[in-house]
Design a protein around this motif. Structure first.
Motif, PDB file in Angstrom:
ATOM      1  N   GLY A  31     -74.526 -84.163  68.835  1.00 20.37           N
ATOM      2  CA  GLY A  31     -74.021 -83.108  67.953  1.00 20.37           C
ATOM      3  C   GLY A  31     -72.513 -83.017  67.972  1.00 20.37           C
ATOM      4  N   LEU A  32     -71.920 -83.103  69.167  1.00 21.47           N
ATOM      5  CA  LEU A  32     -70.468 -83.047  69.265  1.00 21.47           C
ATOM      6  C   LEU A  32     -69.808 -84.257  68.610  1.00 21.47           C
ATOM      7  CD1 LEU A  32     -69.905 -81.652  72.841  1.00 21.47           C
ATOM      8  CD2 LEU A  32     -69.377 -80.540  70.687  1.00 21.47           C
ATOM      9  N   ARG A  33     -70.462 -85.401  68.692  1.00 19.25           N
ATOM     10  CA  ARG A  33     -69.912 -86.585  68.044  1.00 19.25           C
ATOM     11  C   ARG A  33     -69.811 -86.369  66.540  1.00 19.25           C
ATOM     12  NH1 ARG A  33     -73.372 -91.799  68.060  1.00 19.25           N
ATOM     13  NH2 ARG A  33     -74.383 -90.544  66.484  1.00 19.25           N
ATOM     14  N   GLU A  34     -70.827 -85.761  65.960  1.00 23.97           N
ATOM     15  CA  GLU A  34     -70.804 -85.506  64.515  1.00 23.97           C
ATOM     16  C   GLU A  34     -69.719 -84.494  64.147  1.00 23.97           C
ATOM     17  OE1 GLU A  34     -72.505 -87.119  62.180  1.00 23.97           O
ATOM     18  OE2 GLU A  34     -73.307 -88.362  63.792  1.00 23.97           O
ATOM     19  N   PHE A  35     -69.590 -83.435  64.943  1.00 24.90           N
ATOM     20  CA  PHE A  35     -68.574 -82.420  64.644  1.00 24.90           C
ATOM     21  C   PHE A  35     -67.157 -82.978  64.791  1.00 24.90           C
ATOM     22  CE2 PHE A  35     -71.963 -79.215  65.516  1.00 24.90           C
ATOM     23  CZ  PHE A  35     -71.925 -78.631  64.266  1.00 24.90           C
ATOM     24  N   THR A  36     -66.921 -83.784  65.818  1.00 22.07           N
ATOM     25  CA  THR A  36     -65.586 -84.347  65.980  1.00 22.07           C
ATOM     26  C   THR A  36     -65.274 -85.349  64.877  1.00 22.07           C
ATOM     27  OG1 THR A  36     -66.452 -85.984  67.530  1.00 22.07           O
ATOM     28  CG2 THR A  36     -65.447 -84.009  68.465  1.00 22.07           C
ATOM     29  N   GLN A  37     -66.278 -86.077  64.407  1.00 19.91           N
ATOM     30  CA  GLN A  37     -66.041 -87.014  63.309  1.00 19.91           C
ATOM     31  C   GLN A  37     -65.639 -86.262  62.044  1.00 19.91           C
ATOM     32  OE1 GLN A  37     -66.044 -90.350  63.670  1.00 19.91           O
ATOM     33  NE2 GLN A  37     -65.128 -90.322  61.648  1.00 19.91           N
ATOM     34  N   ILE A  38     -66.264 -85.129  61.786  1.00 25.68           N
ATOM     35  CA  ILE A  38     -65.889 -84.297  60.634  1.00 25.68           C
ATOM     36  C   ILE A  38     -64.456 -83.820  60.791  1.00 25.68           C
ATOM     37  CG2 ILE A  38     -66.335 -82.089  59.486  1.00 25.68           C
ATOM     38  CD1 ILE A  38     -69.330 -82.558  60.163  1.00 25.68           C
ATOM     39  N   ARG A  39     -64.089 -83.431  61.991  1.00 25.72           N
ATOM     40  CA  ARG A  39     -62.739 -82.936  62.255  1.00 25.72           C
ATOM     41  C   ARG A  39     -61.701 -84.023  61.977  1.00 25.72           C
ATOM     42  NH1 ARG A  39     -60.704 -81.929  68.301  1.00 25.72           N
ATOM     43  NH2 ARG A  39     -58.515 -81.855  67.853  1.00 25.72           N
ATOM     44  N   TYR A  40     -61.939 -85.235  62.493  1.00 25.65           N
ATOM     45  CA  TYR A  40     -60.977 -86.317  62.289  1.00 25.65           C
ATOM     46  C   TYR A  40     -60.906 -86.739  60.825  1.00 25.65           C
ATOM     47  CZ  TYR A  40     -60.607 -86.677  67.330  1.00 25.65           C
ATOM     48  OH  TYR A  40     -60.379 -86.411  68.646  1.00 25.65           O
ATOM     49  N   ASP A  41     -62.015 -86.713  60.125  1.00 22.97           N
ATOM     50  CA  ASP A  41     -61.994 -87.036  58.697  1.00 22.97           C
ATOM     51  C   ASP A  41     -61.177 -86.011  57.924  1.00 22.97           C
ATOM     52  OD1 ASP A  41     -63.554 -89.249  59.184  1.00 22.97           O
ATOM     53  OD2 ASP A  41     -65.434 -88.277  58.572  1.00 22.97           O
ATOM     54  N   ALA A  42     -61.314 -84.740  58.270  1.00 19.66           N
ATOM     55  CA  ALA A  42     -60.550 -83.690  57.594  1.00 19.66           C
ATOM     56  C   ALA A  42     -59.065 -83.827  57.888  1.00 19.66           C
ATOM     57  CB  ALA A  42     -61.050 -82.314  58.022  1.00 19.66           C
ATOM     58  N   GLY A  47     -53.591 -85.128  56.259  1.00 22.66           N
ATOM     59  CA  GLY A  47     -52.360 -85.777  56.684  1.00 22.66           C
ATOM     60  C   GLY A  47     -51.660 -86.569  55.603  1.00 22.66           C
ATOM     61  N   LYS A  48     -52.341 -86.877  54.510  1.00 17.73           N
ATOM     62  CA  LYS A  48     -51.727 -87.660  53.452  1.00 17.73           C
ATOM     63  C   LYS A  48     -50.741 -86.793  52.681  1.00 17.73           C
ATOM     64  CE  LYS A  48     -55.596 -90.780  52.940  1.00 17.73           C
ATOM     65  NZ  LYS A  48     -56.636 -91.316  52.070  1.00 17.73           N
ATOM     66  N   LEU A  49     -49.508 -87.286  52.563  1.00 16.89           N
ATOM     67  CA  LEU A  49     -48.455 -86.570  51.857  1.00 16.89           C
ATOM     68  C   LEU A  49     -48.202 -87.204  50.496  1.00 16.89           C
ATOM     69  CD1 LEU A  49     -45.757 -86.075  54.632  1.00 16.89           C
ATOM     70  CD2 LEU A  49     -47.280 -84.349  53.712  1.00 16.89           C
ATOM     71  N   ASP A  50     -47.618 -86.410  49.634  1.00 14.03           N
ATOM     72  CA  ASP A  50     -47.167 -86.908  48.348  1.00 14.03           C
ATOM     73  C   ASP A  50     -46.053 -87.930  48.604  1.00 14.03           C
ATOM     74  OD1 ASP A  50     -46.923 -86.998  45.550  1.00 14.03           O
ATOM     75  OD2 ASP A  50     -45.225 -85.602  45.634  1.00 14.03           O
ATOM     76  N   PRO A  51     -46.025 -89.062  47.936  1.00 14.15           N
ATOM     77  CA  PRO A  51     -45.000 -90.085  48.212  1.00 14.15           C
ATOM     78  C   PRO A  51     -43.565 -89.572  48.049  1.00 14.15           C
ATOM     79  CG  PRO A  51     -46.729 -91.001  46.843  1.00 14.15           C
ATOM     80  CD  PRO A  51     -47.014 -89.536  46.982  1.00 14.15           C
TER      81      PRO A  51
END
Length: 104
Positions: A31-42, A47-51
Motif C-alpha cells: 500500500g505504501l509503495r502505491e501511495f509513494t508512487q502517486i506522490r512522485y508522479d505528482a 516540477g515542469k516549468l514553462d520554458p
C-alpha cells in the motif's frame, strides 16, 4: 472444516497474533509503495516549468562571490541593533527609548 480452522486459530498464538501482523506488514508495504508512487508522479508533473520562466530562472543565477562583492562595499559602522517590542511591552515606550538613545 471452519470449526477446525477456528479451533486452530484460537489455540495457536502464532496463527492468532502473528499471521494478522504479518499480513498487515506485507499489505502495508504494498500500500505504501502505491501511495509513494502517486506522490512522485505528482511531483514530476508539478516540477515542469514553462520554458520562458525556466530561462528567466537560469539568468538570475546568484553566486557567493557576487553577493560578497555587494556586501564588501557596505558600511556597517553606522548600523545599530534595535530591539523590537515584546508582546507584553508597549510599542511607544520602546520607540521613546530608541529615540532618546539616538539623540545622546
Amino acid at each position: 472444516m471452519f470449526a477446525g480452522v477456528r479451533r486452530a486459530l484460537q489455540k495457536n498464538k502464532t496463527l492468532r497474533y502473528g499471521l494478522p501482523m504479518f499480513l498487515l506488514i506485507v499489505g502495508g508495504s504494498f500500500g505504501l509503495r502505491e501511495f509513494t508512487q502517486i506522490r512522485y508522479d505528482a511531483q514530476k508533473l508539478r516540477g515542469k516549468l514553462d520554458p520562458a520562466l525556466e530561462e528567466k530562472v537560469r539568468k538570475k543565477s546568484v553566486s557567493i562571490e557576487s553577493e560578497y562583492d555587494k556586501l564588501k562595499d557596505s558600511s556597517f559602522s553606522e548600523w545599530q541593533n534595535i530591539r523590537g517590542p515584546r508582546p507584553w511591552e508597549e510599542t511607544q515606550s520602546i520607540e521613546q527609548k530608541t529615540v532618546a538613545s539616538e539623540q545622546s
